[in-house]
Scaffold this motif. Structure first.
Motif: not given
Ligand SMILES: *[C@@H]1O[C@H](CO)[C@@H](O)[C@H](O)[C@H]1NC(C)=O
Ligand SMILES: *[C@@H]1O[C@H](CO)[C@@H](O)[C@H](O)[C@H]1NC(C)=O
Ligand SMILES: *[C@@H]1O[C@H](CO)[C@@H](O)[C@H](O)[C@H]1NC(C)=O
Ligand SMILES: *[C@@H]1O[C@H](CO)[C@@H](O)[C@H](O)[C@H]1NC(C)=O
Ligand SMILES: *[C@@H]1O[C@H](CO)[C@@H](O)[C@H](O)[C@H]1NC(C)=O
Ligand SMILES: *[C@@H]1O[C@H](CO)[C@@H](O)[C@H](O)[C@H]1NC(C)=O
Ligand SMILES: *[C@@H]1O[C@H](CO)[C@@H](O)[C@H](O)[C@H]1NC(C)=O
Length: 284
Positions: A22-49
């Protein structure tokens, strides 16, 4: 998949760009932060890379907020941020790629399922409170689906009575998280002024949809690896993915995501969304 379809319900013309590009004025329309394998906890998914945990997603969001501040736009940053809807759907990996992988993670020896649900609910509430402090005011928080019933878990649990007990054990642990999440949502609404938090009852939607009940849900659409659950490269696929609940042995198909997102946007039952649905959140 949930948040692009929610954006579609809100009549966004284009998909929300990912944070990475996301660059420039694009961010005003929204940004997607999602990440496969991620968790509430930091260590979650660490075996997945590599994956971007909720705490790192919050740091990325801070970068977006500082860019909006620097952008010298006409509306104040607070005004922009308070109009956004923050869709949060996280926690499955804290079970599948943490608690229920005891060979790699110690959490199940430290916490009972009830204690683990409280630990996750409390940490997520703190993360949502941080998001509020950065300026967020409208939050749609998805509960977890019945992840004990995904094909890879069904097959690793095996068939017969023990198999269904193993599946139920996971679904029961996840439901403790969901019940706690709903009361945390109520508490956040009381604690944080001028904020609206809603809880989406994913398990309720999943168990009461006639369309979902009509799909093949014990077999994946693609030929999937029995160890990773992911599609085998160049493997075969089903002829019509709209008839399947799962694309690989883990991830739901688009038709499933559209049922969840559709009822999150416009509830079909009073238990779908608490205290109200996303269409009402948008007007708040
Ligand atoms: C998780 O990692 C982030 C850095 O990425 C750090 O700021 C945070 O304190 C960590 N959280 C916990 C609970 O360890
Ligand atoms: C700010 O408002 C002016 C006049 O209303 C308009 O011409 C300009 O394009 C706006 N700038 C931004 C960044 O929205
Ligand atoms: C269930 O699992 C236990 C222990 O793994 C085993 O002893 C028992 O025979 C199993 N029962 C069935 C019905 O498969
Ligand atoms: C709400 O505020 C109370 C009192 O400060 C606090 O104990 C509780 O953890 C807060 N709840 C949430 C979900 O933030
Ligand atoms: C979700 O909905 C079902 C009915 O579809 C209901 O039995 C259950 O209590 C709801 N769960 C929560 C956490 O509200
Ligand atoms: C999947 O379910 C169908 C219909 O209930 C059944 O005929 C089939 O044997 C099942 N396949 C597997 C692999 O469990
Ligand atoms: C695929 O399945 C859906 C649902 O049963 C059906 O509506 C659609 O027509 C099918 N598409 C094809 C190409 O057969």
């Amino acid at each position: 998949t949930l948040s692009p379809i929610t954006a579609e319900s809100l009549e966004f013309v284009n998909f929300i760009p990912p944070f990475a590009t996301a660059r420039g004025r694009e961010i005003l329309k929204g940004v997607n932060y999602a990440s496969g394998g991620a968790g509430i906890r930091n260590e979650t998914g660490q075996t997945q890379g590599d994956r971007i945990s909720m705490d790192r997603q919050l740091k990325n969001h801070q970068i977006t907020v500082s860019k909006i501040k620097l952008g010298n736009h006409n509306k104040s940053t607070a005004e922009y941020l308070s109009k956004c809807i923050y869709v949060v759907a996280i926690g499955s990996n804290d079970y599948l790629n943490n608690y229920f992988l005891p060979q790699y993670y110690p959490t199940s020896t430290i916490y009972t399922p009830q204690q683990y649900a409280v630990v996750l609910n409390d940490q997520l509430s703190q993360q949502l409170t941080s998001l509020y402090k950065y300026g967020a005011r409208k939050f749609a928080i998805f509960g977890l689906a019945a992840i004990g019933s995904i094909p890879i878990i069904r097959s690793s649990c095996g068939s017969g009575t023990n198999g269904s007990a193993c599946v139920d054990n996971i679904n029961n642990a996840v439901e403790l998280f969901n019940v706690g999440l709903k009361s945390h949502v109520a508490a956040l609404n009381r604690n944080l002024t001028r904020a609206s938090f809603i809880f989406i009852n994913s398990t309720g939607i999943g168990s009461t949809s006639p369309l979902l009940a009509s799909l093949v849900s014990n077999v994946s659409c693609c030929e999937a690896s029995s160890t990773t659950g992911l599609c085998v490269p160049l493997g075969s696929t089903c002829s019509n993915r709209s008839q399947y609940a799962f694309f690989d042995s883990i991830h739901p198909t688009q038709i499933v995501a559209s049922v969840y997102a559709g009822r999150a946007y416009k509830a079909e039952s009073p238990t779908d969304a608490y205290p109200f649905d996303i269409s009402h959140l948008a007007q708040h």
